[in-house]
Each structure stands twice: as structure tokens, then as C-alpha cells.
Scaffold this motif. Sequence first.
Motif, PDB file in Angstrom:
ATOM      1  N   LYS A 156       3.925   1.628  -1.031  1.00  0.00           N
ATOM      2  CA  LYS A 156       4.681   1.767  -2.269  1.00  0.00           C
ATOM      3  C   LYS A 156       3.811   2.346  -3.364  1.00  0.00           C
ATOM      4  CE  LYS A 156       7.902  -1.667  -3.044  1.00  0.00           C
ATOM      5  NZ  LYS A 156       8.140  -3.053  -3.505  1.00  0.00           N
ATOM      6  N   LEU A 157       2.514   1.978  -3.355  1.00  0.00           N
ATOM      7  CA  LEU A 157       1.637   2.393  -4.441  1.00  0.00           C
ATOM      8  C   LEU A 157       0.979   3.752  -4.196  1.00  0.00           C
ATOM      9  CD1 LEU A 157      -0.121  -0.920  -5.457  1.00  0.00           C
ATOM     10  CD2 LEU A 157       1.804   0.206  -6.533  1.00  0.00           C
ATOM     11  N   SER A 158       1.227   4.314  -3.001  1.00  0.00           N
ATOM     12  CA  SER A 158       0.595   5.616  -2.756  1.00  0.00           C
ATOM     13  C   SER A 158       1.398   6.711  -3.458  1.00  0.00           C
ATOM     14  CB  SER A 158       0.536   5.893  -1.252  1.00  0.00           C
ATOM     15  OG  SER A 158       1.831   6.128  -0.766  1.00  0.00           O
ATOM     16  N   THR A 159       0.719   7.838  -3.701  1.00  0.00           N
ATOM     17  CA  THR A 159       1.373   8.952  -4.389  1.00  0.00           C
ATOM     18  C   THR A 159       2.501   9.506  -3.544  1.00  0.00           C
ATOM     19  OG1 THR A 159      -0.748   9.469  -5.357  1.00  0.00           O
ATOM     20  CG2 THR A 159       0.930  11.167  -5.467  1.00  0.00           C
ATOM     21  N   TYR A 160       3.622   9.805  -4.191  1.00  0.00           N
ATOM     22  CA  TYR A 160       4.783  10.312  -3.459  1.00  0.00           C
ATOM     23  C   TYR A 160       4.585  11.768  -3.064  1.00  0.00           C
ATOM     24  CZ  TYR A 160       9.502  11.756  -2.400  1.00  0.00           C
ATOM     25  OH  TYR A 160      10.599  12.265  -1.779  1.00  0.00           O
ATOM     26  N   GLU A 161       4.754  12.047  -1.787  1.00  0.00           N
ATOM     27  CA  GLU A 161       4.699  13.440  -1.359  1.00  0.00           C
ATOM     28  C   GLU A 161       5.685  13.651  -0.213  1.00  0.00           C
ATOM     29  OE1 GLU A 161       0.800  14.979  -2.263  1.00  0.00           O
ATOM     30  OE2 GLU A 161       0.962  16.320  -0.530  1.00  0.00           O
ATOM     31  N   SER A 162       6.938  13.432  -0.519  1.00  0.00           N
ATOM     32  CA  SER A 162       8.037  13.639   0.442  1.00  0.00           C
ATOM     33  C   SER A 162       7.841  12.876   1.744  1.00  0.00           C
ATOM     34  CB  SER A 162       8.229  15.132   0.736  1.00  0.00           C
ATOM     35  OG  SER A 162       8.382  15.840  -0.451  1.00  0.00           O
ATOM     36  N   PRO A 198      -0.336  11.913   1.369  1.00  0.00           N
ATOM     37  CA  PRO A 198      -0.719  12.892   0.344  1.00  0.00           C
ATOM     38  C   PRO A 198      -1.945  13.690   0.776  1.00  0.00           C
ATOM     39  CG  PRO A 198      -0.462  10.716  -0.597  1.00  0.00           C
ATOM     40  CD  PRO A 198      -0.372  10.552   0.874  1.00  0.00           C
ATOM     41  N   ILE A 199      -1.884  15.007   0.562  1.00  0.00           N
ATOM     42  CA  ILE A 199      -3.011  15.863   0.918  1.00  0.00           C
ATOM     43  C   ILE A 199      -3.774  16.200  -0.346  1.00  0.00           C
ATOM     44  CG2 ILE A 199      -3.699  18.070   1.935  1.00  0.00           C
ATOM     45  CD1 ILE A 199      -0.957  17.915   3.440  1.00  0.00           C
ATOM     46  N   GLY A 200      -5.042  15.878  -0.387  1.00  0.00           N
ATOM     47  CA  GLY A 200      -5.859  16.196  -1.564  1.00  0.00           C
ATOM     48  C   GLY A 200      -5.406  15.415  -2.776  1.00  0.00           C
ATOM     49  N   SER A 201      -5.738  15.933  -3.952  1.00  0.00           N
ATOM     50  CA  SER A 201      -5.396  15.248  -5.186  1.00  0.00           C
ATOM     51  C   SER A 201      -4.676  16.222  -6.115  1.00  0.00           C
ATOM     52  CB  SER A 201      -6.677  14.737  -5.846  1.00  0.00           C
ATOM     53  OG  SER A 201      -6.508  14.612  -7.226  1.00  0.00           O
ATOM     54  N   ALA A 202      -3.998  15.671  -7.123  1.00  0.00           N
ATOM     55  CA  ALA A 202      -3.320  16.548  -8.089  1.00  0.00           C
ATOM     56  C   ALA A 202      -4.286  17.017  -9.163  1.00  0.00           C
ATOM     57  CB  ALA A 202      -2.150  15.807  -8.722  1.00  0.00           C
ATOM     58  N   ARG A 203      -5.479  16.404  -9.191  1.00  0.00           N
ATOM     59  CA  ARG A 203      -6.486  16.838 -10.177  1.00  0.00           C
ATOM     60  C   ARG A 203      -7.183  18.084  -9.627  1.00  0.00           C
ATOM     61  NH1 ARG A 203      -4.173  13.584 -12.765  1.00  0.00           N
ATOM     62  NH2 ARG A 203      -4.852  11.542 -13.455  1.00  0.00           N
ATOM     63  N   ASN A 228      -0.719  11.798 -11.472  1.00  0.00           N
ATOM     64  CA  ASN A 228      -1.613  12.238 -10.409  1.00  0.00           C
ATOM     65  C   ASN A 228      -0.850  12.565  -9.132  1.00  0.00           C
ATOM     66  OD1 ASN A 228      -3.896  12.946  -9.123  1.00  0.00           O
ATOM     67  ND2 ASN A 228      -4.980  11.019  -9.443  1.00  0.00           N
ATOM     68  N   GLU A 235       7.054   9.997 -10.403  1.00  0.00           N
ATOM     69  CA  GLU A 235       6.344   8.739 -10.123  1.00  0.00           C
ATOM     70  C   GLU A 235       6.776   7.605 -11.052  1.00  0.00           C
ATOM     71  OE1 GLU A 235       4.633   8.170  -7.660  1.00  0.00           O
ATOM     72  OE2 GLU A 235       3.761  10.033  -6.914  1.00  0.00           O
ATOM     73  N   LYS A 293       1.380  15.887  -7.249  1.00  0.00           N
ATOM     74  CA  LYS A 293       1.506  17.341  -7.406  1.00  0.00           C
ATOM     75  C   LYS A 293       2.834  17.739  -8.027  1.00  0.00           C
ATOM     76  CE  LYS A 293      -1.530  17.567  -3.702  1.00  0.00           C
ATOM     77  NZ  LYS A 293      -1.447  17.097  -2.328  1.00  0.00           N
ATOM     78  N   TYR A 294       3.891  17.044  -7.621  1.00  0.00           N
ATOM     79  CA  TYR A 294       5.207  17.370  -8.180  1.00  0.00           C
ATOM     80  C   TYR A 294       5.217  17.140  -9.682  1.00  0.00           C
ATOM     81  CZ  TYR A 294       6.809  17.110  -3.355  1.00  0.00           C
ATOM     82  OH  TYR A 294       6.980  17.309  -2.020  1.00  0.00           O
ATOM     83  N   LEU A 323       2.673  17.017 -11.757  1.00  0.00           N
ATOM     84  CA  LEU A 323       1.796  17.952 -12.464  1.00  0.00           C
ATOM     85  C   LEU A 323       2.498  19.294 -12.665  1.00  0.00           C
ATOM     86  CD1 LEU A 323      -1.076  18.431 -13.583  1.00  0.00           C
ATOM     87  CD2 LEU A 323      -1.584  19.517 -11.420  1.00  0.00           C
ATOM     88  N   LYS A 367       0.816  -1.210   0.000  1.00  0.00           N
ATOM     89  CA  LYS A 367       0.000   0.000   0.000  1.00  0.00           C
ATOM     90  C   LYS A 367       0.860   1.274   0.000  1.00  0.00           C
ATOM     91  CE  LYS A 367      -4.140   1.856   2.157  1.00  0.00           C
ATOM     92  NZ  LYS A 367      -3.555   3.193   2.418  1.00  0.00           N
ATOM     93  N   PRO A 375       1.799   4.120  -9.388  1.00  0.00           N
ATOM     94  CA  PRO A 375       0.950   4.527  -8.265  1.00  0.00           C
ATOM     95  C   PRO A 375      -0.514   4.192  -8.545  1.00  0.00           C
ATOM     96  CG  PRO A 375       2.297   6.352  -9.041  1.00  0.00           C
ATOM     97  CD  PRO A 375       2.494   5.250  -9.995  1.00  0.00           C
ATOM     98  N   GLU A 376      -1.254   3.795  -7.503  1.00  0.00           N
ATOM     99  CA  GLU A 376      -2.620   3.318  -7.761  1.00  0.00           C
ATOM    100  C   GLU A 376      -3.545   4.427  -8.235  1.00  0.00           C
ATOM    101  OE1 GLU A 376      -4.041   1.530  -4.240  1.00  0.00           O
ATOM    102  OE2 GLU A 376      -3.557   3.236  -2.943  1.00  0.00           O
TER     103      GLU A 376
END
Lengths: 122, 343
Positions: free
Chosen positions: A38-44, A48-53, B144, B235, B146-147, B149, A36, B72-73
Motif C-alpha cells: 500500500k505504501l509503495s509508489t503507484y506505477e500501474s 516501480p522502476i527507478g525514482s521520480a527524482r 515522488n 498518490e 512519475k505520474y 511529477l 508494504k 507513500p513511504e
Amino acid sequence: MLESYIPIFIIITISLLFAIVNISFSTIFGPQRPNKEKLSTYESGVEPIGSARDRFSIKYYMVAVSFIVFDIEVVFLYPWAVSFITLSKPEMIYSFIVGSVFLFILLIGLIYEYKKGVLKWD
Amino acid sequence: MPEWLIDLLIILAKIAVVHGVLLTGVAYSVYAERRISGFVQNRYGPNRVGPEGLLQPLVDVIKLLMKEDIVPEKANRRIHAMAPGISIVVALSTFAVIPFGDKIELFGRTIQLQIANVNIGILYILALLSLGVYGITLSGWSSNSKYSLLGGLRSSAQMISYELSMGIAVLGIIIMTGTLELNKIVELQYGWKWNIILQPVGFIIFLVASFAETNRAPFDLPEAEQELVGGYHTEYSSMKFAMFFLAEYAAMIVASAVITTLYLGGWQFPYLQDFGLPAIVTSILQVLTFSIKVVALVFFFIWVRWTLPRFRYDQLMDLGWKVMLPLALLNLFITALVVLLLN
């Protein structure tokens, strides 16, 4: 004339094959141990807060729109530039005047954009 | 053997040689970059694998091939996989129109040392440059993150901004030569009539725009490590990351080759044809001249990266729209005026 483009199609096909083979290689032969975290979005390292969309600065749209306008004008300049040297003297003078007017309009557009603050980043 | 089969084999051989040299060149420009940065920063750089670390690129490739491919999922899987493909296809196919030597006579055949001698060479290069933006934008969006994007957005805005000045800078050469065929442009640069001397302003604009187009320092904002981690390829892992890496360095070599062809006389060594050497020796020397010019430019790219600090984003955009674009337009106008007065 058209057969001079055959090598281009061949090189694009070969490049495509190269890309497909390489990209699928590690997917097929590499280890697959997902979890889980490993597959989450990288944010230092933090959650992760919110989404990139999300919404982003309108400046990028402005740049894209002005690019389209100017790029089309540049495309119009190509046939003019290619034929310029082949013309006879009177034709060339006429072509030069027409080209200058076109360049001038281009410049006016750029100045207008500049004055409107489209190109201002802050 | 039928005639068309021989032609096909010649084309395939040329592509194999060009791709082979390009990919080896990429591997060793990565090595050169690491060694030169080491030299600049007063440290060693990779020097363990093989003599002077010369086998390092090979080991890196094996390592990257064996790594786990993480998607990433939250990412859009299909576009995520497609984006590095677009980047590498564009970087590898641009070389198709670049002449790396004059015609040679082999076994009673005339072989053009260029993969495709099309009469729209410059347009082909500019078109593929525009396609290159897709790879980066799509990778930034599909990850998806932030970096990614932000990196993708910055990169696409930067690339399209500098593409304009690039396109207009080349127009100066086209007005003088009246052709879009790259081989003709090289032939016209006979002796010392290199376009760098005839078009110094155009050369500088094109050079600076090439730095921006290839996302190299001082224009490497898309992957500004200190704020965006890795930019659009944050990513990516394993071979997908390697594809971006490869595409970046291939783009640098291709940009060097394009600058050489357009401004530095391509395969022309001043007055080499008049030395009276055997035809085959002349051809080999011409290919060698071309390679040396490209290698020198690649070294210049690396040198600049480790010498100049990065631009701020507003400075970058100001330079592109308020300095380079008007300057390129002025250059075009003056070139047209001079051509008119000289005829």
C-alpha cells in the motif's frame, strides 16, 4: 485605506483553518492499516522502476524562464493602463507612444524566442 | 455593542455565507457534472441516493472522510500534506474581492455585498491565481511518483503560460475603466455596456485562459487519465484527495464569478435600477442575477468538458504562446488606440 484589507486576512485565516481541520481529520479518525504494498509508489501495479527524482525535459525550464520575463513586463503595464484614461490629451498621446514602444519590445522578444525555437515542442 | 465588533460580525457573516454557498456549490457542481456527463453520454449518472440522486454529494463527503489516509513511504511527508492545503486556501480566498451585489441598507447600516472592497481587486485575483500553481507543483514533486511529477510539471507550465494572456486580456478593461476595483468595474457596466460587448476579443482570451487555469477540458492534460492515471493527485487519498477535488471545482466556480464580474456585468441586470422597485427587492434581484450568470457559466464549463476532445501538449503550448499572447497584446494596443481616439 489599510483597514479594507482586514476581511482578506480573516478569510485567509478561516480558509487555512478549514484546510488544516479537513486534512488532519482523516489522518486522525480514518483507519490506519498500512502495509508494504500500500505504501509503495503507484506505477500501474508493477514494481516501480527507478525514482521520480530524475531529470526531465528542459522545455519546462524554458517556459518558466520566459514566463518570468513576460510576467514582469505585464506587471509594468498595469500602472500604465490604470493611469491612461485619467491623462489629458497631449499626455495621453505621449503615454500611448511610450506604451506602444514597450508593447513592440515585448513583441520583438516573443518573436526572438519563437525564432530561437524556445517555444517548439516535439 | 462597540462599533468594531459589529463590523467584525458583519465580515464574519459575509464570509460564512460566501463559504457556505461556495462549498455547497462545489458539492452540487460535482453532482451536476456527473448528471450532465450522464446525459451527454446517454446514460443515467448517479440517481440512487435521495430523489434523483440529490443526496449523492453528502454521501460522497462522508465516504471520503472515513477513508484511510495513505502517504507513500517515498513521499516527502510534510510537503505532501501541505500541497492540498495551498490549493484549497487559494480557491476559497479568491472570492474575497468579488462583488455579488450592490450596497444594501439594513438596520440603518450600509453593507457592501462584497467581503473586501479593496482598490487592487484584479491584482489580488491574479496574485492568488499564481499561488495556486504552487499547490499543484508541490503535490506533483513531493509524491515522488512519475505520474504525479509529469502531471505537476505539465500543469505548472500550462498555468503560467495562460496566466500571461489572462493578465494582458484584463488590461484591456483596465485601460477603459482606469480602475482595478471590481465593484467600480461592475458599476461602469450599467445597462448593456457589458465588457463582453466592448471587449469581445479580450473576453474570448480570458475565457480560454480560465479553462487552462482551472485545468478543465479541453486543457486537462495534467490529469489526462489515459496516460497519467490521475496526474498530480495520483498518490493522494481520503480527505487530501478531496481537498484537491474541492479546490478544482471551487476554482471553476470562482473563475465563473470572475468572468461574470469582469465581462458579463456582474450583478447588473440591464436598467434594473430604473424600474423603481423597492431597494431591498432590487438588491435581491441583483444577487440573483449574479448567481444565475455564474451558474450558467459553470454549466458552460461542464458542457465544454464533455463536448471537446483534449489538446495535444504541443498544440496547447502553441495556442498559449503563439496565438493567445500575440492576440492579447494586439487587443491591448487596439484598445489603447480606440480610447485615445475617442477622448
